[in-house]
Scaffold this active site. Sequence first.
Site, PDB file in Angstrom:
ATOM      1  N   LYS A  72     -12.344  -1.722   7.085  1.00  0.00           N
ATOM      2  CA  LYS A  72     -11.474  -2.699   8.187  1.00  0.00           C
ATOM      3  C   LYS A  72     -12.028  -2.695   9.355  1.00  0.00           C
ATOM      4  O   LYS A  72     -12.918  -3.466  10.095  1.00  0.00           O
ATOM      5  CB  LYS A  72     -10.234  -2.839   8.048  1.00  0.00           C
ATOM      6  CG  LYS A  72     -10.127  -2.657   6.301  1.00  0.00           C
ATOM      7  CD  LYS A  72      -8.437  -1.883   5.954  1.00  0.00           C
ATOM      8  CE  LYS A  72      -7.914  -2.111   4.583  1.00  0.00           C
ATOM      9  NZ  LYS A  72      -8.262  -3.739   3.978  1.00  0.00           N
ATOM     10  N   ASP A 123      -1.313   6.579   6.008  1.00  0.00           N
ATOM     11  CA  ASP A 123      -2.740   5.768   5.874  1.00  0.00           C
ATOM     12  C   ASP A 123      -2.916   4.995   6.835  1.00  0.00           C
ATOM     13  O   ASP A 123      -2.176   4.185   7.526  1.00  0.00           O
ATOM     14  CB  ASP A 123      -2.659   5.076   4.529  1.00  0.00           C
ATOM     15  CG  ASP A 123      -4.030   4.119   4.378  1.00  0.00           C
ATOM     16  OD1 ASP A 123      -4.401   4.192   5.094  1.00  0.00           O
ATOM     17  OD2 ASP A 123      -2.833   3.272   3.441  1.00  0.00           O
ATOM     18  N   TRP A 137       0.950  -1.440   0.254  1.00  0.00           N
ATOM     19  CA  TRP A 137      -0.118   0.100  -0.200  1.00  0.00           C
ATOM     20  C   TRP A 137       1.331   1.493  -0.124  1.00  0.00           C
ATOM     21  O   TRP A 137       0.606   2.779  -0.807  1.00  0.00           O
ATOM     22  CB  TRP A 137      -1.138   0.112   1.456  1.00  0.00           C
ATOM     23  CG  TRP A 137      -2.294  -1.232   1.004  1.00  0.00           C
ATOM     24  CD1 TRP A 137      -2.024  -2.555   1.551  1.00  0.00           C
ATOM     25  CD2 TRP A 137      -3.292  -1.421  -0.039  1.00  0.00           C
ATOM     26  NE1 TRP A 137      -3.104  -3.169   1.463  1.00  0.00           N
ATOM     27  CE2 TRP A 137      -3.886  -2.721   0.620  1.00  0.00           C
ATOM     28  CE3 TRP A 137      -3.392  -0.688  -1.002  1.00  0.00           C
ATOM     29  CZ2 TRP A 137      -5.129  -2.714  -1.065  1.00  0.00           C
ATOM     30  CZ3 TRP A 137      -4.434  -0.852  -2.038  1.00  0.00           C
ATOM     31  CH2 TRP A 137      -5.096  -1.859  -1.288  1.00  0.00           C
TER      32      TRP A 137
END
Length: 362
Positions: free
Chosen positions: A197, A173, A103
């Site tokens: 999530k 993030d 990511w």
Amino acid sequence: MANRAYNFNPGPAALPLEVLERAQQKFVEFENSGMSLMEMSHRGAIYEKVHFETEALLRELMSIPEGYKVLFVQGGASTQFAMVPMNLLPPGKTASFVATGSWATKAIQEAKLFGETAIAASSEADAYKRIPAIGELEYPSDAAYLHITSNETIEGTQWAEYPDTGIVPLVADLSSDILCRPIDVSKFALIYAGAQKNLGPSGVTIVIVREDLIAKPSITVATMLRYDTHAKNDSLYNTPPSFAIYMVGEVLKWVKENGGAAGMEARNREKAELLYAAIDGSNGFYNGFADKGSRSIMNVTFTLGNKDLEGAFVKESETLGFSGLKGHRSVGGLRASIYNAVPLESVQALVAFMADFQRRNG
């Protein structure tokens, strides 16, 4: 509920059963309005109450200080990979990144489309099995910002502590570990996180941004991709993902009822320790992917000593009601995502299955 799966999916992920049941009770008619929340105007008083209560709860649970705006936007973290440099990376400046895995790499690739980037530290040479030590970070004092990925979902690594970047804005993030533990929001200039999530269903992305960084971008940016657009309009410039925001609010209520961020950390560490102990105590039948000092308490990644057995492991687990244990296609192996809403009982069941599978195949 007897037919609930053991949900270890990486996102969209498990939601608290209590939250789903509460939402079910209000799904058809919300607050005696004669309609579902999904059917009503986002300009109306009923939805606005939901909207601002959700923001207030997030501020409370994360102890967000004054001087920060909370935004509800769409497009997931992947859109934030672009929005951050579009809004915070002016010509002549450089954005620094810590390369920790899949990511972080995507965030770097997207930022390169909009300006100069540099790598402050990288664990690529170690197959992204670790988070670089804070002492390894090198970035200029006039960097536009330093970007980190707090938790790498695919590799199963997580920052144990965050760097103090001084005058350089720290951007993070937190998509896969927001509210899994208490953090000091004042360390960050901007935090973003997809909800799917730890906070709710897919469809809404949380952005927490320091107010002094919200300004007209120095380059031409489409209206909907500007932070000032959403900040000036309390995230109501256009129709927001209203039901997703409502569900985030309900999840936040559940977090508060269960001890807040500190309660989530205790819950998550108990699950993670149980699962890592099963891996480490298997005498090499199972092997953890991430280095022990960088292990995530959200995504437990592991392999089998005999890789030929991994297919059978996944197939058998699915037959028994376990969902999401196959590792990401880019790295293979196995992964159990044990986000806030995954109950301890699911992890206990997984550990029991792992022991039985080893007994039969070891």
